[in-house]
Design a protein around this motif. Structure first.
Motif, PDB file in Angstrom:
ATOM      1  N   THR A  93       0.843  -1.215  -0.013  1.00  0.00           N
ATOM      2  CA  THR A  93      -0.162  -0.037  -0.186  1.00  0.00           C
ATOM      3  C   THR A  93       0.804   1.339  -0.062  1.00  0.00           C
ATOM      4  O   THR A  93       0.518   2.262  -0.857  1.00  0.00           O
ATOM      5  CB  THR A  93      -0.805  -0.060   1.175  1.00  0.00           C
ATOM      6  N   ALA A  94       1.933   1.177   0.845  1.00  0.00           N
ATOM      7  CA  ALA A  94       2.870   2.608   0.847  1.00  0.00           C
ATOM      8  C   ALA A  94       3.513   2.663  -0.460  1.00  0.00           C
ATOM      9  O   ALA A  94       3.553   3.696  -0.935  1.00  0.00           O
ATOM     10  CB  ALA A  94       3.701   2.387   2.064  1.00  0.00           C
ATOM     11  N   ILE A  95       4.105   1.495  -1.342  1.00  0.00           N
ATOM     12  CA  ILE A  95       4.386   1.873  -2.619  1.00  0.00           C
ATOM     13  C   ILE A  95       3.478   2.322  -3.537  1.00  0.00           C
ATOM     14  O   ILE A  95       3.827   3.080  -4.210  1.00  0.00           O
ATOM     15  CB  ILE A  95       4.809   0.210  -3.159  1.00  0.00           C
ATOM     16  N   ALA A  96       2.218   2.104  -3.343  1.00  0.00           N
ATOM     17  CA  ALA A  96       1.173   2.662  -4.232  1.00  0.00           C
ATOM     18  C   ALA A  96       0.920   4.100  -3.753  1.00  0.00           C
ATOM     19  O   ALA A  96       0.912   4.906  -4.723  1.00  0.00           O
ATOM     20  CB  ALA A  96      -0.227   1.908  -4.130  1.00  0.00           C
ATOM     21  N   ILE A  97       0.942   4.579  -2.669  1.00  0.00           N
ATOM     22  CA  ILE A  97       0.865   5.948  -2.186  1.00  0.00           C
ATOM     23  C   ILE A  97       2.193   6.766  -2.838  1.00  0.00           C
ATOM     24  O   ILE A  97       1.949   7.692  -3.254  1.00  0.00           O
ATOM     25  CB  ILE A  97       0.758   6.018  -0.877  1.00  0.00           C
ATOM     26  N   MET A  98       3.302   6.024  -2.780  1.00  0.00           N
ATOM     27  CA  MET A  98       4.475   6.641  -3.173  1.00  0.00           C
ATOM     28  C   MET A  98       4.392   6.838  -4.649  1.00  0.00           C
ATOM     29  O   MET A  98       4.912   8.062  -5.322  1.00  0.00           O
ATOM     30  CB  MET A  98       5.713   5.758  -2.718  1.00  0.00           C
ATOM     31  N   GLN A  99       4.019   5.637  -5.525  1.00  0.00           N
ATOM     32  CA  GLN A  99       3.664   5.988  -6.939  1.00  0.00           C
ATOM     33  C   GLN A  99       2.759   7.209  -7.081  1.00  0.00           C
ATOM     34  O   GLN A  99       3.072   8.014  -8.176  1.00  0.00           O
ATOM     35  CB  GLN A  99       3.030   4.723  -7.448  1.00  0.00           C
ATOM     36  N   LEU A 100       1.532   7.416  -6.582  1.00  0.00           N
ATOM     37  CA  LEU A 100       0.818   8.496  -6.740  1.00  0.00           C
ATOM     38  C   LEU A 100       1.525   9.961  -6.550  1.00  0.00           C
ATOM     39  O   LEU A 100       1.357  10.710  -7.174  1.00  0.00           O
ATOM     40  CB  LEU A 100      -0.381   8.565  -5.803  1.00  0.00           C
ATOM     41  N   ARG A 101       2.488   9.888  -5.307  1.00  0.00           N
ATOM     42  CA  ARG A 101       3.110  11.012  -5.117  1.00  0.00           C
ATOM     43  C   ARG A 101       3.996  11.346  -6.252  1.00  0.00           C
ATOM     44  O   ARG A 101       4.088  12.570  -6.583  1.00  0.00           O
ATOM     45  CB  ARG A 101       3.919  10.788  -3.971  1.00  0.00           C
ATOM     46  N   ASP A 102       4.831  10.374  -6.686  1.00  0.00           N
ATOM     47  CA  ASP A 102       5.948  10.696  -7.446  1.00  0.00           C
ATOM     48  C   ASP A 102       5.269  11.029  -9.143  1.00  0.00           C
ATOM     49  O   ASP A 102       6.124  11.575  -9.934  1.00  0.00           O
ATOM     50  CB  ASP A 102       6.729   9.332  -7.925  1.00  0.00           C
ATOM     51  N   ARG A 103       3.877  10.533  -9.255  1.00  0.00           N
ATOM     52  CA  ARG A 103       3.217  11.028 -10.257  1.00  0.00           C
ATOM     53  C   ARG A 103       2.459  12.380 -10.021  1.00  0.00           C
ATOM     54  O   ARG A 103       1.835  12.973 -11.159  1.00  0.00           O
ATOM     55  CB  ARG A 103       2.069   9.876 -11.071  1.00  0.00           C
ATOM     56  N   GLY A 104       2.789  13.065  -9.081  1.00  0.00           N
ATOM     57  CA  GLY A 104       2.355  14.456  -8.966  1.00  0.00           C
ATOM     58  C   GLY A 104       0.782  14.595  -8.408  1.00  0.00           C
ATOM     59  O   GLY A 104       0.259  15.802  -8.425  1.00  0.00           O
ATOM     60  N   LEU A 105       0.302  13.327  -8.139  1.00  0.00           N
ATOM     61  CA  LEU A 105      -1.103  13.308  -7.840  1.00  0.00           C
ATOM     62  C   LEU A 105      -1.279  13.620  -6.190  1.00  0.00           C
ATOM     63  O   LEU A 105      -2.626  13.925  -5.923  1.00  0.00           O
ATOM     64  CB  LEU A 105      -1.795  11.825  -8.082  1.00  0.00           C
ATOM     65  N   LEU A 106      -0.243  13.581  -5.388  1.00  0.00           N
ATOM     66  CA  LEU A 106      -0.495  13.953  -4.050  1.00  0.00           C
ATOM     67  C   LEU A 106       1.099  14.385  -3.423  1.00  0.00           C
ATOM     68  O   LEU A 106       1.762  14.157  -4.015  1.00  0.00           O
ATOM     69  CB  LEU A 106      -1.133  12.820  -3.274  1.00  0.00           C
ATOM     70  N   THR A 107       0.884  15.054  -2.198  1.00  0.00           N
ATOM     71  CA  THR A 107       2.052  15.082  -1.577  1.00  0.00           C
ATOM     72  C   THR A 107       2.040  14.417  -0.207  1.00  0.00           C
ATOM     73  O   THR A 107       0.612  14.298   0.402  1.00  0.00           O
ATOM     74  CB  THR A 107       2.520  16.620  -1.287  1.00  0.00           C
ATOM     75  N   LEU A 108       3.101  13.951   0.526  1.00  0.00           N
ATOM     76  CA  LEU A 108       3.025  13.364   1.539  1.00  0.00           C
ATOM     77  C   LEU A 108       2.271  14.368   2.890  1.00  0.00           C
ATOM     78  O   LEU A 108       2.169  13.763   3.771  1.00  0.00           O
ATOM     79  CB  LEU A 108       4.301  12.693   1.925  1.00  0.00           C
ATOM     80  N   ASP A 109       2.713  15.453   2.727  1.00  0.00           N
ATOM     81  CA  ASP A 109       2.167  16.328   3.532  1.00  0.00           C
ATOM     82  C   ASP A 109       0.712  16.889   3.326  1.00  0.00           C
ATOM     83  O   ASP A 109       0.337  17.846   4.088  1.00  0.00           O
ATOM     84  CB  ASP A 109       3.127  17.448   3.639  1.00  0.00           C
ATOM     85  N   ASP A 110       0.122  16.216   2.336  1.00  0.00           N
ATOM     86  CA  ASP A 110      -1.164  16.727   2.194  1.00  0.00           C
ATOM     87  C   ASP A 110      -2.272  16.346   3.520  1.00  0.00           C
ATOM     88  O   ASP A 110      -1.842  15.199   3.927  1.00  0.00           O
ATOM     89  CB  ASP A 110      -1.959  16.161   1.149  1.00  0.00           C
ATOM     90  N   PRO A 111      -3.092  17.004   3.844  1.00  0.00           N
ATOM     91  CA  PRO A 111      -3.957  16.359   4.974  1.00  0.00           C
ATOM     92  C   PRO A 111      -4.901  15.233   4.349  1.00  0.00           C
ATOM     93  O   PRO A 111      -5.520  15.452   3.284  1.00  0.00           O
ATOM     94  CB  PRO A 111      -4.991  17.746   5.101  1.00  0.00           C
ATOM     95  N   ILE A 112      -5.042  14.218   5.326  1.00  0.00           N
ATOM     96  CA  ILE A 112      -5.876  13.297   4.851  1.00  0.00           C
ATOM     97  C   ILE A 112      -7.199  13.436   4.415  1.00  0.00           C
ATOM     98  O   ILE A 112      -7.880  12.807   3.616  1.00  0.00           O
ATOM     99  CB  ILE A 112      -5.721  11.985   5.798  1.00  0.00           C
ATOM    100  N   VAL A 113      -7.723  14.597   5.090  1.00  0.00           N
ATOM    101  CA  VAL A 113      -9.171  14.972   4.890  1.00  0.00           C
ATOM    102  C   VAL A 113      -9.195  15.419   3.509  1.00  0.00           C
ATOM    103  O   VAL A 113     -10.730  15.307   2.928  1.00  0.00           O
ATOM    104  CB  VAL A 113      -9.899  15.901   5.830  1.00  0.00           C
ATOM    105  N   LYS A 114      -8.370  15.683   2.662  1.00  0.00           N
ATOM    106  CA  LYS A 114      -8.230  16.271   1.469  1.00  0.00           C
ATOM    107  C   LYS A 114      -8.909  15.078   0.562  1.00  0.00           C
ATOM    108  O   LYS A 114      -9.645  15.386  -0.413  1.00  0.00           O
ATOM    109  CB  LYS A 114      -7.144  16.683   1.010  1.00  0.00           C
ATOM    110  N   TYR A 115      -8.512  13.828   0.891  1.00  0.00           N
ATOM    111  CA  TYR A 115      -8.970  12.681   0.176  1.00  0.00           C
ATOM    112  C   TYR A 115      -9.992  12.002   0.660  1.00  0.00           C
ATOM    113  O   TYR A 115     -10.861  11.251   0.182  1.00  0.00           O
ATOM    114  CB  TYR A 115      -7.825  11.983  -0.272  1.00  0.00           C
TER     115      TYR A 115
END
Length: 404
Positions: A93-115
């Motif tokens: 799951t963490a790898i998938a989150i990092m994929q989305l981060r690397d593709r510019g769809l999120l940042t790790l410091d985004d608030p979780i309530v955004k999604y």
């Protein structure tokens, strides 16, 4: 899914295998000693079935199986036996989150309530819920409780885990943040369910579909899946057993982790897990598709310590990174995770220095903490041998590879 801190603590409080003053053994000797411990201890502890493997780079150096995958049908374990890996799912799951981060769809410091805006219903006395970030969830420092269900399901008709997102949402007004986010580590299964929700929201696909397309398929993990077993793979699936009054009782080949799949729904044989470990250690022979799953820099970012892993006695037991646990024992760095669900227990730990990893899985537990089998005894012994025998052997003879 039980709290892993006891297992993690047991891992690092290992009984040393003394090789002081001696030349590091060859891998063949180290593997033979490890296998001898493994076979004798599993027999003594009454474990029904298990698998063990050591990889280095592109090679599976050693792989062995023990006992039965299914007692009723007389089916023995082998390298194709499919086990349940429980919380090791979190690293996927963490790898998938990092994929989305690397593709510019999120940042790790985004608030979780955004999604996951439903989390605004959570009771937070430490500030605004907007302060909880994706990074906090990845590092188990968001302040959420450990278990998915806040109560035990003791009726036969109770689901194994919540089956629908709406069931979790209904519990959110009765959920509280337990400490100021980012200030300490506290293992949380719900946190990774919320990360699975992020993956679905951003990809527009079910978690399982996204993982198949973007992680499992490019890594060549063709016999890996989530939750219930496809009909053509049932002949490989391991049962799991609880020892009651000295006798193993089968719990059934399948169970559904429901909405908690991103927290603990993974099933795979050791042959597929070898591909996963080779991806993690950066094996030189990885395919182009496998290399594109996640960059080395992002993988290594997951291995950086975020917070100390404080145990119940108040003492640190290594560190927590982004979904993984980190230890530096006698100058040897280990990265890994454990898994515990139903009567399956598992671990993997890798050493970046030698690009090697050990992984093991067991299909049996006792019905109480004082009975047999004691999986923790096997865990401690195997980690001890990895640290004191196998890693030194690989440093001395890095090209040696055997299959037994």
């Amino acid at each position: 899914m039980s709290k892993p801190s006891v297992l993690l603590c047991a891992f690092f409080a290992f009984t040393p295998v003394c090789v002081t003053g001696q030349q590091a053994p060859s891998f063949a000797r180290a593997w033979q000693e490890t296998r001898s411990f493994y076979d004798s201890t599993l027999k003594a502890e009454g474990i029904v079935g298990s698998g063990l493997m050591v990889v280095r780079g592109d090679s599976v150096l050693g792989r062995t199986s023990y006992g039965m995958a299914d007692i009723a049908s007389g089916r023995a374990t082998d390298s194709n036996t499919i086990y349940h890996w429980a919380s090791i799912t979190k690293t996927f799951t963490a790898i998938a989150i990092m994929q989305l981060r690397d593709r510019g769809l999120l940042t790790l410091d985004d608030p979780i309530v955004k999604y996951v805006p439903e989390l605004r219903e959570v009771h937070d006395t430490f500030g605004g819920i907007e302060e909880i970030t994706i990074r906090h969830l990845l590092s188990h420092s968001a302040g959420f409780r450990n278990p998915t269900w806040p109560w035990a399901g003791d009726k036969p008709w109770h689901p194994f885990e919540p089956t629908r997102w709406s069931q979790l949402v209904a519990m959110l007004p009765y959920t509280e943040i337990l400490f100021k986010p980012g200030t300490r580590f506290s293992y949380s299964n719900p946190g990774f369910i919320f990360l699975g929700r992020v993956i679905e929201q951003l990809s527009g696909e079910d978690y399982e579909v996204y993982m198949e397309k973007n992680v499992l398929r490019p890594l060549g993990m063709t016999h890996t899946y989530f939750d219930r077993t496809p009909y053509h793979l049932l002949r490989y699936r391991s049962n799991n057993y609880t020892v009651k009054n000295g006798h193993p009782v089968a719990n059934g080949l399948d169970f559904d982790t429901g909405i908690t799949v991103s927290n603990g729904g993974l099933n795979a044989p050791l042959t597929d897990m070898a591909r996963y470990l080779q991806f993690l250690v950066g094996a030189p022979g990885l395919s182009d598709d496998a290399r594109k799953v996640l960059s080395r820099s992002s993988i290594e970012e997951m291995w950086r310590p975020v917070l100390p892993n404080i145990q119940g006695d108040g003492q640190p037991d290594g560190s927590v990174g982004l979904s993984c646990f980190i230890s530096d024992t006698k100058g040897t760095r280990l990265i890994g995770h454990t898994g515990s669900q139903a009567s399956f227990r598992s671990f993997f730990y890798l050493n970046p220095d030698t690009r090697s990893a050990m992984i093991a899985v067991f299909n049996t537990v006792a019905d109480d903490d004082n009975g047999h089998p004691s999986v923790e005894t096997v865990f401690k012994g195997l980690l001890s041998r990895y640290l004191e025998l196998i890693i030194p052997a690989l440093r001395e003879s890095p090209r040696e590879a055997i299959h037994r």
